[in-house]
Design a protein around this motif. Sequence first.
Motif, PDB file in Angstrom:
ATOM      1  N   ARG A 145      -5.929   4.204   0.023  1.00 25.56           N
ATOM      2  CA  ARG A 145      -4.859   4.549  -0.898  1.00 25.56           C
ATOM      3  C   ARG A 145      -3.817   5.451  -0.245  1.00 25.56           C
ATOM      4  NH1 ARG A 145      -7.369   8.600  -5.305  1.00 25.56           N
ATOM      5  NH2 ARG A 145      -5.495   9.805  -4.851  1.00 25.56           N
ATOM      6  N   GLU A 195      -5.100   0.942   6.886  1.00 27.48           N
ATOM      7  CA  GLU A 195      -4.064   1.879   6.445  1.00 27.48           C
ATOM      8  C   GLU A 195      -3.364   2.528   7.634  1.00 27.48           C
ATOM      9  OE1 GLU A 195      -3.441   2.941   2.649  1.00 27.48           O
ATOM     10  OE2 GLU A 195      -3.647   0.877   3.313  1.00 27.48           O
ATOM     11  N   ASP A 210      -7.249   9.740   2.210  1.00 27.35           N
ATOM     12  CA  ASP A 210      -6.681   8.630   1.445  1.00 27.35           C
ATOM     13  C   ASP A 210      -6.665   7.339   2.249  1.00 27.35           C
ATOM     14  OD1 ASP A 210      -6.373  10.227  -0.738  1.00 27.35           O
ATOM     15  OD2 ASP A 210      -4.252  10.627  -0.426  1.00 27.35           O
ATOM     16  N   ARG A 263     -11.104   0.124   5.725  1.00 29.71           N
ATOM     17  CA  ARG A 263      -9.905   0.496   4.980  1.00 29.71           C
ATOM     18  C   ARG A 263      -9.032   1.436   5.799  1.00 29.71           C
ATOM     19  NH1 ARG A 263     -13.370   0.630   0.160  1.00 29.71           N
ATOM     20  NH2 ARG A 263     -13.738   2.858   0.499  1.00 29.71           N
TER      21      ARG A 263
END
Length: 488
Positions: A58, A22, A53, A18
């Motif tokens: 996110r 990102e 994050d 992730r």
Amino acid sequence: MPNANEDNPTALSQVQRRAVSELLRVSPVADDLARRFQDAGFRLALVGGSVRDALLGRLGNDLDFTTDARPEDVLKIVRPWADAVWEVGIAFGTVGAQKDARVGDAVQRYQIEITTYRSEAYDRTSRKPEVSYGDSIEEDLVRRDFTVNAMAVALPEKEFVDPHGGLEDLAQRILRTPGTPQESFSDDPLRMMRAARFAAQLDFEVAPEVVSAMNEMAARLDIVSAERVRDELNKLLLSAHPRKGLALLVDTGLADRVLPELPALRLESDEHHRHKDVYEHSLTVLEQAIDLEEDGPDLVLRLAALLHDIGKPRTRRFEPDGRVSFHHHEVVGAKMTKRRMTALKYSNDLVKDVSRLVELHLRFHGYGAGEWTDSAVRRYVRDAGPLLTRLHKLTRSDCTTRNKRKAGALSRAYDGLEARIAQLQEQEELDAIRPDLDGNQIQEVLGIRPGPDVGRAYKFLLELRLENGPMEHDAAVAALKEWWAAQS
């Protein structure tokens, strides 16, 4: 990136994937900025919440960076590059900037904060920050609040820096401090509230040693300004799992310093649901109010739901028949809400709205289970004013009974009220109920000058309007004259 934890390799590999995704997304703007710092002889790293994050998948468009450049050097580098620059936090070593950058076919707007490495953040006897600059990123990271916020990605080479095991704690969803919690909370006592806030935002567990330190050091929170406490409380309340954070505040004694009315509810028994205390009931009402939100988190509604019963401890009475009563707790609670929110430096408008909802939260039950008259509907709408939609949600949320039959009856009764409101709104202007004659017309009809008599006449006509609905002009004039004659 570091190797996966042998105990939980799958979790670590997921967060790593992730993070790569990102970071690639924000890479154009981050790399561009990093090269400018590199060309000027300085280092730059994505840090803190941004790295956390990114690992959680996110990461938004608010990016936090840290650097060895002093604020005046940061300004020299950033001003020619950014679309806007602000210096609000420069006394604390932070420069803010805005940058629009094209990502694929779209233009993304990034809000950026660049903070110089810190070595010591707070004077332990003062509520005012005392900033000293550091010379290494490791020195900066050890001053961070929690290990999951003490990770960095050095740019532009994208080297992962994690000296305190933040990645493993992130994979295990646990909050720990880089050093001892006692040292961290001495540096900035507000970090104890942040532990509760992050638990609520991220749905993480707080490490036992951190909880223990929060219990020991709760009184340290008294040196923190009301404004900072309020802002942290707001973030907690607006999070995805506020109940979790609020329970931690209560269990550690922090709520006694911030919102003492909340733990005071724990020993009280709700008059309708004796199997629950008012504290648990209030947290459940908060969760049910959140479920009714339609346009994102609503701070007014959430505060009202949390505080709606805080007047019960002061109004509790044991009746001769064995019942427990809390007469007028909504009125007492509204006054308590106003005092507490004022002490926490909330805006006048917010204080007014929340305390009004607390005052009105029982109004629906005051009309009983019978058919609502037009007059009762008009008064309900008028008293709620612009808070009517929130009052609907608060009133529905205030039903926490496990008795499905009773809950269904209450829900149907409120459905009926909303239907009556909609019906009357089609016939009348319920959202702006006014007398059928204005002040000038009153003066003309009665032949009087501006003064208290005009106000009393206006109040009479308003009551008439609420009771009977709209009147024709001639009928309103006749009623006014008749009232005036009786006054004379």
